[in-house]
Design an enzyme around this catalytic site. Structure first.
Site, PDB file in Angstrom:
ATOM      1  N   GLY A  99       0.674  -1.014  -0.002  1.00  0.00           N
ATOM      2  CA  GLY A  99       0.060  -0.154  -0.083  1.00  0.00           C
ATOM      3  C   GLY A  99       0.807   1.255   0.044  1.00  0.00           C
ATOM      4  O   GLY A  99       2.118   1.259   0.126  1.00  0.00           O
ATOM      5  N   ARG A 113      -4.157 -10.569  -3.285  1.00  0.00           N
ATOM      6  CA  ARG A 113      -4.624  -9.803  -4.427  1.00  0.00           C
ATOM      7  C   ARG A 113      -3.006  -9.486  -4.920  1.00  0.00           C
ATOM      8  O   ARG A 113      -2.576  -9.524  -6.025  1.00  0.00           O
ATOM      9  CB  ARG A 113      -5.060  -8.407  -4.198  1.00  0.00           C
ATOM     10  CG  ARG A 113      -6.472  -8.277  -4.181  1.00  0.00           C
ATOM     11  CD  ARG A 113      -7.155  -7.105  -3.970  1.00  0.00           C
ATOM     12  NE  ARG A 113      -6.882  -6.467  -2.571  1.00  0.00           N
ATOM     13  CZ  ARG A 113      -7.596  -6.690  -1.566  1.00  0.00           C
ATOM     14  NH1 ARG A 113      -8.526  -7.335  -1.921  1.00  0.00           N
ATOM     15  NH2 ARG A 113      -6.968  -6.239  -0.427  1.00  0.00           N
ATOM     16  N   CYS A 167      -2.673  10.605  10.556  1.00  0.00           N
ATOM     17  CA  CYS A 167      -1.762  11.621   9.856  1.00  0.00           C
ATOM     18  C   CYS A 167      -1.958  13.365  10.256  1.00  0.00           C
ATOM     19  O   CYS A 167      -0.949  14.029  10.567  1.00  0.00           O
ATOM     20  CB  CYS A 167      -1.768  11.571   8.465  1.00  0.00           C
ATOM     21  SG  CYS A 167      -3.239  11.484   7.805  1.00  0.00           S
ATOM     22  N   LYS A 172     -11.483  11.877  15.032  1.00  0.00           N
ATOM     23  CA  LYS A 172     -10.250  11.264  15.322  1.00  0.00           C
ATOM     24  C   LYS A 172      -9.141  12.605  15.726  1.00  0.00           C
ATOM     25  O   LYS A 172      -8.504  12.069  16.813  1.00  0.00           O
ATOM     26  CB  LYS A 172      -9.517  10.594  14.131  1.00  0.00           C
ATOM     27  CG  LYS A 172     -10.181   9.281  13.872  1.00  0.00           C
ATOM     28  CD  LYS A 172      -9.687   8.721  12.412  1.00  0.00           C
ATOM     29  CE  LYS A 172     -10.294   7.758  11.975  1.00  0.00           C
ATOM     30  NZ  LYS A 172     -10.040   7.298  10.462  1.00  0.00           N
ATOM     31  N   HIS A 203      -0.376  16.929   3.385  1.00  0.00           N
ATOM     32  CA  HIS A 203      -1.752  17.468   3.970  1.00  0.00           C
ATOM     33  C   HIS A 203      -1.177  18.833   4.701  1.00  0.00           C
ATOM     34  O   HIS A 203       0.001  19.250   5.317  1.00  0.00           O
ATOM     35  CB  HIS A 203      -1.947  16.726   5.448  1.00  0.00           C
ATOM     36  CG  HIS A 203      -2.653  15.465   4.967  1.00  0.00           C
ATOM     37  ND1 HIS A 203      -2.802  14.745   3.434  1.00  0.00           N
ATOM     38  CD2 HIS A 203      -3.299  14.511   5.810  1.00  0.00           C
ATOM     39  CE1 HIS A 203      -3.384  13.766   3.637  1.00  0.00           C
ATOM     40  NE2 HIS A 203      -3.700  13.386   4.990  1.00  0.00           N
ATOM     41  N   ASN A 235       2.232  13.567   4.556  1.00  0.00           N
ATOM     42  CA  ASN A 235       1.037  12.634   5.168  1.00  0.00           C
ATOM     43  C   ASN A 235       1.466  11.242   5.383  1.00  0.00           C
ATOM     44  O   ASN A 235       1.162  10.507   6.029  1.00  0.00           O
ATOM     45  CB  ASN A 235      -0.209  12.753   4.653  1.00  0.00           C
ATOM     46  CG  ASN A 235      -0.499  12.799   3.270  1.00  0.00           C
ATOM     47  OD1 ASN A 235       0.119  13.390   2.687  1.00  0.00           O
ATOM     48  ND2 ASN A 235      -1.021  11.615   2.991  1.00  0.00           N
TER      49      ASN A 235
END
Ligand code: NAP
Ligand code: 3JN
Length: 340
Positions: free
Chosen positions: A15, A42, A133, A217, A246, A319
């Site tokens: 990822g 996958r 993040c 969060k 970010h 981030n």
């Protein structure tokens, strides 16, 4: 006897965050013995590079943590929910990038520049949580100001890049931008609306009061990390058509008056912060400058005259790096230095 090398498992290795974890481990010369790369069926069988090796991605399963010292998890909350306890039972310490355990009272929620001492509480649970993040870059900048003048209230609005929503979200922004220029149909899967050339005030799901989980969060995690359970914090989280990095517009009120010059002096010395504040030379934090760096960039620091002790700041970080992979690896570095 201290080990010379530590076996590390990366859960979610294929990822956006997993890729950065490999890069950060390599950049920072983390003493890795075996690196086990784990993902779903996958991508099992793919090969990924680490240092001069090509490592085969394995399917995550109950036996994945045998002989693993540290598990770095970033494959979503449900994967952490099931596999983090299995990793701990197999003898690993888990640094979890998901929200699954962050607000559990016995789980340390750590940003090393802010509350590294909390890592000491990782036993007996064996899990250390990495914050969201948007929270990480916020508290890196706020902690030294809080120490100097006690923050009374925080108002934060985020401008979050699409990489925060994963690899496919980055592809979606690219696809939409190209499609718009070529009169082609837009693919809309990762976001509820077109993200190219747009801003969407919607990250994660809405609750009954109209706040998103991302906003909640940030509020809860900021309080936990600063050790201020009733600190007034409010947040608005917005997705913007930026690939990585970010940005946050932050307004704070402090108990003791600080001038903008004093805030700059504090942040110039603050761990993990890079002060970028020369507006006369067009120098201020920007996502394109933060990407690939370890620092949290802070600038456009101004006194807010609408309240007695107000300050406005603009805070930017990578981030995927400080917001996820780097923070997790910094925690692992402290673990091996002081605890393992
Ligand atoms: P991503 O690019 O979509 O990657 C997801 C990763 O998880 C892939 O490696 C995927 O493997 C793996 N995965 C998914 N389901 C799995 C399963 N059932 N078993 C094993 N592996 C599985 O997402 P990302 O941006 O890297 O984020 C991943 C997670 O990290 C997020 O869901 C979030 O919880 C956390 N995160 C935290 C922060 C933070 O703020 N600290 C930031 C971003 C993300 P395949 O290749 O096999 O699909
Ligand atoms: O959207 C972003 O910019 C950050 C997203 C983080 C994220 C995405 C999916 C699931 C998280 C997180 O870290 O809070 C989670 C989650 O673990 O809940």
């Amino acid at each position: 006897m201290k080990k010379e090398k530590y076996n590390v498992a990366v859960v979610g290795a294929t990822g956006a965050v997993g890729e950065q974890i490999r890069e950060v481990l390599e950049d920072r010369l983390f003493p890795v013995g075996e690196l086990r790369l784990l993902a779903s069926e996958r991508s099992a069988g793919q090969f990924l590079e680490f240092r001069d090796q090509r490592i085969r991605v394995e399917i995550l399963n109950e036996d994945s943590f045998e002989n693993i010292d540290i598990g770095l998890f970033s494959a979503g909350g449900s994967v952490s929910d099931r596999f983090a306890p299995l990793a701990v039972a197999a003898g690993s310490v888990v640094v979890d990038n998901t929200s699954r355990f962050r607000m559990e009272p016995d789980v340390p929620l750590v940003v090393p520049e802010v509350n590294a001492h909390e890592i000491a509480r990782y036993k007996p649970g064996g899990i250390i949580a990495n914050p969201n993040c948007s929270t990480i870059q916020l508290v890196v900048a706020l902690k030294p100001i809080h120490d100097a003048a006690r923050i009374k209230r925080v108002v934060v609005s985020t401008y979050q890049s699409v990489s925060g929503a994963g690899r496919r979200a980055m592809e979606e922004l690219g696809q939409q931008a190209v499609a718009l220029f070529n009169g082609k149909e837009l693919v809309k899967e990762k976001f509820p609306h077109q993200i190219a050339f747009n801003c969407i005030p919607h990250i994660d799901t809405f609750d009954e009061r109209g706040y998103t989980k991302e906003e909640t969060k940030m509020i809860q995690e900021t309080r936990k990390i600063l050790g201020e359970p009733s600190l007034p914090v409010t947040a608005t989280a917005v997705r913007v058509p930026v690939f990585c990095g970010h940005s946050e517009s932050v307004n704070i009120e402090t108990e003791r008056k600080l001038t903008a010059a004093e805030v700059k002096a504090i942040l110039r010395e603050a761990p993990g912060v890079l002060l970028c504040d020369e507006p006369e030379n067009n120098v201020y934090p920007m996502a394109i400058d933060a990407v690939g760096t370890d620092a949290t960039l802070v600038g456009t620091i101004r006194e807010d005259d609408s309240v007695p002790n107000g300050i406005n700041l603009w805070i930017v970080a990578d981030n995927l790096r400080k917001g996820a992979a780097l923070n997790a690896v910094q925690i692992a570095e402290i673990l091996i230095r002081d605890y393992l």
